[in-house]
Design a protein around this motif. Structure first.
Motif, short mmCIF file in Angstrom:
data_model
loop_
_atom_site.label_atom_id
_atom_site.label_comp_id
_atom_site.label_asym_id
_atom_site.label_seq_id
_atom_site.Cartn_x
_atom_site.Cartn_y
_atom_site.Cartn_z
N ALA A 522 0.84 -1.20 0.00
CA ALA A 522 0.00 0.00 0.00
C ALA A 522 0.86 1.24 0.00
N GLU A 523 0.41 2.27 -0.66
CA GLU A 523 1.21 3.48 -0.79
C GLU A 523 1.53 4.09 0.56
N GLU A 524 0.56 3.97 1.50
CA GLU A 524 0.81 4.63 2.78
C GLU A 524 1.93 3.97 3.57
N THR A 525 2.31 2.72 3.20
CA THR A 525 3.38 2.05 3.96
C THR A 525 4.73 2.69 3.70
N VAL A 526 4.79 3.50 2.62
CA VAL A 526 6.08 4.10 2.28
C VAL A 526 6.58 5.00 3.41
N GLU A 527 5.66 5.60 4.12
CA GLU A 527 6.06 6.53 5.16
C GLU A 527 6.13 5.88 6.54
N LYS A 528 5.95 4.56 6.65
CA LYS A 528 6.01 3.89 7.95
C LYS A 528 7.40 4.04 8.53
N PRO A 529 7.48 4.11 9.85
CA PRO A 529 8.79 4.28 10.50
C PRO A 529 9.71 3.11 10.20
N LEU A 530 10.96 3.41 10.07
CA LEU A 530 11.99 2.41 9.80
C LEU A 530 12.09 1.39 10.93
N GLU A 531 11.93 1.87 12.16
CA GLU A 531 12.12 0.98 13.30
C GLU A 531 11.16 -0.21 13.28
N ASN A 532 9.90 0.05 12.94
CA ASN A 532 8.91 -1.02 12.93
C ASN A 532 9.27 -2.10 11.92
N ALA A 533 9.68 -1.66 10.73
CA ALA A 533 10.03 -2.62 9.69
C ALA A 533 11.27 -3.42 10.09
N GLU A 534 12.23 -2.70 10.70
CA GLU A 534 13.47 -3.36 11.11
C GLU A 534 13.19 -4.38 12.20
N LYS A 535 12.30 -4.02 13.12
CA LYS A 535 11.95 -4.93 14.22
C LYS A 535 11.22 -6.16 13.68
N ASN A 536 10.29 -5.94 12.75
CA ASN A 536 9.55 -7.06 12.17
C ASN A 536 10.48 -8.02 11.43
N LEU A 537 11.47 -7.44 10.74
CA LEU A 537 12.43 -8.29 10.02
C LEU A 537 13.22 -9.16 10.99
N LEU A 538 13.65 -8.55 12.09
CA LEU A 538 14.40 -9.30 13.09
C LEU A 538 13.54 -10.41 13.72
N ILE A 539 12.27 -10.10 14.01
CA ILE A 539 11.37 -11.10 14.60
C ILE A 539 11.21 -12.29 13.67
N ASN A 540 11.04 -11.99 12.37
CA ASN A 540 10.89 -13.07 11.39
C ASN A 540 12.15 -13.93 11.31
N MET A 541 13.31 -13.29 11.36
CA MET A 541 14.57 -14.03 11.27
C MET A 541 14.79 -14.90 12.53
N ILE A 542 14.42 -14.36 13.70
CA ILE A 542 14.57 -15.13 14.94
C ILE A 542 13.70 -16.38 14.91
N LYS A 543 12.49 -16.24 14.38
CA LYS A 543 11.61 -17.40 14.25
C LYS A 543 12.17 -18.40 13.24
N LYS A 544 12.63 -17.89 12.13
CA LYS A 544 13.11 -18.75 11.06
C LYS A 544 14.30 -19.59 11.48
N TYR A 545 15.26 -18.98 12.21
CA TYR A 545 16.50 -19.67 12.57
C TYR A 545 16.53 -20.08 14.05
N ASP A 546 15.34 -20.15 14.65
CA ASP A 546 15.22 -20.62 16.04
C ASP A 546 16.18 -19.88 16.99
#
Length: 573
Positions: A522-546
């Motif tokens: 969605a276009e509005e996601t372009v302005e989402k804060p960097l921190e949230n995206a960075e945190k979500n990426l880390l959470i996904n990686m922690i789950k993926k690699y136990d």
């Protein structure tokens, strides 16, 4: 005169005349004959006065020496020659004294002053010539890239060039007259004795690799050879030792080997782990390998990695792209040709099979080979022999063959464009590389790799790709695979002047994904804060690699300390 080696004639410099008390000549040697032009028969028993035109000189030296016994040396006077010329000579006069008889005569030793001058001039010229040759030798000696030293029969260093100074850290004055092992210092006693035996034995085609300790204590890898040092008579008087610093080469080799090690190929998705396992199993076999996958998936990287991790790593890796050559040229490119085999074949040329020698031949885009050449290629692979175009001599195929194609060869076979028997010959082991779209977990690591690469190339300091730009990249289908991803990141580097790659830095074809009605972004996601995206990426990686931090850091392309700081920042520890 006397004859010596090499059939050269050398004359004694000094003539000798002996006279008795009555001043009659009783000895007139060969050199006296040469200088004056008289022969001994013309002079013996004659009075010395016929040779001395100047009576004052005769009275002053000859008469005076006979009467008083006085000796004269390095005196100058004039004598007659057979061709009536007057010669200026330098002479010494010594009385001949007989016990109980007194002075019985004189010995006159003389030389032609002009001849002496000519000899001095020749010697000076020869000296200059020797000095020039010495200077030339020193320039050449010190221009050698290899360290070079000579030792005498006592193993003492007698010469030491500039390259030797740079490699060992010792200057010439420090090295001269010392035992060579005090300068080429081995790391242990065993190596020292082995090295001495090697230098003593001398094998012209054999090189020895060892480590020496520089003057500053640093260990340096060197490659050494030696040869006997002979005198002009062919007598062994010492040895010449040459050595080169191979630290850079060894470090580069180690770096390349490390770079192409399976664990260092970018990508740790499940599909790529299967590829690495298969590579590990085939690396030290000679079975033919077929690497399949779309264009840009890294088929040559995999082939080169197999080569550099095999026992053939020190042999050539020769690649040929079959789609790059017309049919008329491809056969010559693969098998080589003899001089005169066709118009334009002005000399014999070895082909890629021959150049690969005992190494690896990588035949890229084998699916593009015409049917006429497929037949010949099949015969080569079956018989392990080939002939150059226009030649009759069989050449043995010693190289391992790895092929690659982006085509579906089974479909090509069914449509009559590829030989089934050749397919089974090249496809003993099949390694299939998944497209980038199926390796989305590897995209962050690949992006970090390209960021590092282009930071060095463009001398920039871009740290990361923004989450929104990364989301765009993940949503793209990547028909060009890794090659296209690399080009996209390079494009971003050219237009980016900040510390991060953002959506506006990506090519237009990726930015259009946002405006598509069915886009997941969605276009509005372009302005989402960097921190949230960075945190979500880390959470996904922690789950993926136990929670395995080593694997998470590798997948994200960051160091473990950086990962720890990020996890602490978002309370993920």
């Amino acid at each position: 005169m006397k004859k010596i080696k090499e059939n050269k004639t050398y004359f004694a410099a000094d003539g000798i005349i002996a006279i008795n008390k009555e001043q009659k000549i009783i000895v007139f040697d060969d050199t006296a004959c040469r200088i004056t032009g008289y022969n001994s028969n013309e002079t013996l028993s004659k009075n010395i006065s016929f040779l001395l035109p100047n009576e004052n000189e005769r009275l002053e030296y000859i008469d005076r020496s006979l009467s008083s016994g006085e000796m004269f040396s390095n005196i100058s006077f004039t004598i007659n020659s057979a061709n009536t010329e007057k010669l200026i000579i330098t002479a010494s006069i010594t009385p001949l004294v007989q016990p109980n008889q007194g002075i019985i005569g004189l010995i006159i030793v003389f030389r032609d002053r002009y001849e002496t001058y000519s000899l001095q001039k020749a010697l000076a010229a020869k000296k200059d010539e020797v000095i020039q040759e010495k200077n030339k030798f020193e320039i050449i000696f010190n221009s050698l890239l290899e360290g070079t030293l000579t030792v005498n029969s006592e193993w003492e260093i007698t010469s030491f060039n500039k390259a030797a100074e740079q490699i060992t850290g010792f200057n010439e004055n420090e090295a001269l007259n010392r035992k060579y092992w005090e300068i080429l210092r081995s790391e242990d006693v065993k190596q020292e004795s082995q090295l001495k035996s090697f230098i003593t034995a001398h094998h012209s085609n054999l090189l020895r690799e060892t480590n020496i300790i520089r003057r500053d204590g640093v260990s340096v890898s060197v490659r050494i050879n030696s040869a006997p040092l002979l005198s002009t008579e062919g007598v062994k008087i010492g040895r010449v030792v040459t050595f080169e610093d191979i630290s850079i080469v060894k470090n580069l080799t180690a770096h390349i080997t490390e770079r192409y090690h399976f664990k260092n190929i970018i990508g740790h998705s499940k599909s790529m782990l299967k590829v690495y396992n298969l590579m590990q199993n085939v690396v030290n076999t000679d079975s033919t390998i077929l690497i399949t996958g779309q264009s840009g998936t890294g088929k040559e990287v995999i082939a080169r990695s197999i080569h550099l991790n095999s026992e053939r790593k020190s042999t050539p890796f020769v690649a040929v792209n079959c789609s790059a050559f017309a049919e008329t040229l491809l056969e010559s490119e693969l098998f080589g040709h003899e001089k005169g085999a066709f118009t334009g074949a002005i000399r014999t040329k070895p082909g890629r099979f021959e150049l690969a020698a005992n190494g690896t031949l990588f035949i890229d885009e084998i699916g593009d080979i015409p049917m006429s050449i497929q037949v010949k290629l099949l015969r080569v692979l079956e018989n392990r022999q080939f002939e150059r175009v226009g030649g009759t001599e069989s050449i043995e195929l010693k190289a391992r063959v790895i092929s690659a194609t982006h085509r579906d060869l089974e479909k090509e076979i069914s449509e009559g464009r590829f030989r089934e028997d050749l397919y089974y010959r090249i496809n003993v082991i099949n390694i299939h590389l998944p497209p980038l779209q199926e390796r989305q977990d590897d995209i962050p690591s690949l992006i970090n790799h390209f960021i590092d690469k282009f930071n060095k190339k463009f001398k920039k300091d871009i740290h990361y790709i923004s989450p929104n730009a990364l989301q765009l990249v993940n949503s793209y289908e990547w028909p060009g695979n890794i090659r296209e991803l690399e080009n996209v990141i390079e494009h971003a580097f050219v237009v980016c002047n900040s510390d991060a790659i953002r959506t506006e830095h990506l090519p237009e074809r990726l930015q259009k994904i946002v405006s598509k009605p069915n886009s997941l972004i969605a276009e509005e996601t372009v302005e989402k804060p960097l921190e949230n995206a960075e945190k979500n990426l880390l959470i996904n990686m922690i789950k993926k690699y136990d929670g395995n931090r080593n694997k998470i850091a590798t997948a994200l392309g960051v160091s473990k300390p950086t990962l720890w700081r990020k996890m602490k920042k978002f309370d993920l520890l």
